[in-house]
Design a protein around this motif. Structure first.
Motif, mmCIF file in Angstrom:
data_model
loop_
_atom_site.group_PDB
_atom_site.id
_atom_site.type_symbol
_atom_site.label_atom_id
_atom_site.label_comp_id
_atom_site.label_asym_id
_atom_site.label_seq_id
_atom_site.Cartn_x
_atom_site.Cartn_y
_atom_site.Cartn_z
ATOM 1 N N ARG A 9 0.740 -1.375 -0.021
ATOM 2 C CA ARG A 9 0.275 0.142 -0.100
ATOM 3 C C ARG A 9 0.835 1.242 0.138
ATOM 4 O O ARG A 9 0.381 2.290 -0.409
ATOM 5 N N GLY A 10 2.332 1.168 0.286
ATOM 6 C CA GLY A 10 2.850 2.614 0.346
ATOM 7 C C GLY A 10 3.714 2.588 -0.673
ATOM 8 O O GLY A 10 3.993 1.737 -1.491
ATOM 9 N N THR A 11 4.483 3.773 -0.892
ATOM 10 C CA THR A 11 5.377 4.087 -1.756
ATOM 11 C C THR A 11 6.769 3.713 -1.321
ATOM 12 O O THR A 11 7.029 3.625 -0.082
ATOM 13 N N VAL A 12 7.567 3.534 -2.180
ATOM 14 C CA VAL A 12 9.094 3.181 -1.795
ATOM 15 C C VAL A 12 9.720 4.382 -0.920
ATOM 16 O O VAL A 12 10.353 3.962 0.109
ATOM 17 N N TYR A 13 9.463 5.389 -1.372
ATOM 18 C CA TYR A 13 10.029 6.736 -0.520
ATOM 19 C C TYR A 13 9.557 6.752 1.035
ATOM 20 O O TYR A 13 10.149 7.086 1.747
ATOM 21 N N SER A 14 8.210 6.386 1.078
ATOM 22 C CA SER A 14 7.725 6.370 2.348
ATOM 23 C C SER A 14 8.214 5.259 3.028
ATOM 24 O O SER A 14 8.372 5.452 4.209
ATOM 25 N N ALA A 15 8.639 4.077 2.467
ATOM 26 C CA ALA A 15 9.254 3.088 3.264
ATOM 27 C C ALA A 15 10.682 3.402 3.557
ATOM 28 O O ALA A 15 11.223 3.112 4.672
ATOM 29 N N VAL A 16 11.224 4.262 2.811
ATOM 30 C CA VAL A 16 12.604 4.863 3.142
ATOM 31 C C VAL A 16 12.451 5.759 4.436
ATOM 32 O O VAL A 16 13.289 5.672 5.298
ATOM 33 N N ILE A 17 11.466 6.676 4.305
ATOM 34 C CA ILE A 17 11.173 7.374 5.601
ATOM 35 C C ILE A 17 10.968 6.673 6.672
ATOM 36 O O ILE A 17 11.785 6.931 8.013
ATOM 37 N N ARG A 18 10.170 5.780 6.695
ATOM 38 C CA ARG A 18 9.795 4.702 7.843
ATOM 39 C C ARG A 18 11.028 4.091 8.228
ATOM 40 O O ARG A 18 11.174 4.106 9.561
ATOM 41 N N TYR A 19 11.819 3.757 7.643
ATOM 42 C CA TYR A 19 13.183 3.005 7.698
ATOM 43 C C TYR A 19 13.916 3.881 8.688
ATOM 44 O O TYR A 19 14.492 3.419 9.672
ATOM 45 N N ILE A 20 14.204 5.066 8.192
ATOM 46 C CA ILE A 20 15.021 6.055 8.841
ATOM 47 C C ILE A 20 14.273 6.372 10.384
ATOM 48 O O ILE A 20 14.947 6.331 11.347
ATOM 49 N N LYS A 21 13.111 6.420 10.251
ATOM 50 C CA LYS A 21 12.207 6.890 11.550
ATOM 51 C C LYS A 21 12.483 5.700 12.590
ATOM 52 O O LYS A 21 12.848 5.813 13.974
ATOM 53 N N GLU A 22 12.492 4.428 11.998
ATOM 54 C CA GLU A 22 12.832 3.050 13.049
ATOM 55 C C GLU A 22 14.262 3.225 13.433
ATOM 56 O O GLU A 22 14.239 2.612 14.700
#
Length: 120
Positions: A9-22
């Motif tokens: 459901r998400g975009t790759v750039y959103s996954a990158v942001i989530r990754y950094i936040k994690e």
């Protein structure tokens, strides 16, 4: 920094942001710490560098990272922003969990009991 989890459901750039936040929430990235260049992170995560560029731009707009001229980006030192990252991730996880539990009609007391037993 190694793996990136991308849901349907998400975009790759959103996954990158989530990754950094994690990484921030788990203290693998500290306030003021330099993060990889856009190209380096794209290579590590095996994504397009334009995707990482977009993610970094959004994180800069959110105040999560900052970039000084001709230097690598760094994690903000703003404790309020850093605290909100952790809270955001927790609320997303809880929301997902609650939606799943509601779909099978589990009473709150039973859920809390199971969470307490399994969290330890």
């Amino acid at each position: 920094m190694c793996s990136l989890s991308i849901n349907n459901r998400g975009t790759v750039y959103s996954a990158v942001i989530r990754y950094i936040k994690e990484q921030i929430a788990s203290a693998k990235l500290e306030p003021g710490q330099e993060i990889p260049s856009r190209r380096e992170l794209a290579s590590r995560l095996k994504v397009n560098s334009n995707t990482v560029q977009r993610a970094y731009k959004i994180m800069e707009e959110e105040g999560l990272i900052y970039t000084e001229r001709n230097r690598r980006s760094k994690i903000t030192k703003d404790e309020k922003i850093l605290g909100s990252v952790r809270e955001e991730l927790i609320l997303q996880a809880v929301s997902s969990f609650v939606i799943s539990i509601r779909s099978i009609n589990v009473p709150v007391d039973e859920v809390l009991d199971l969470v307490n037993k399994n969290y330890m």
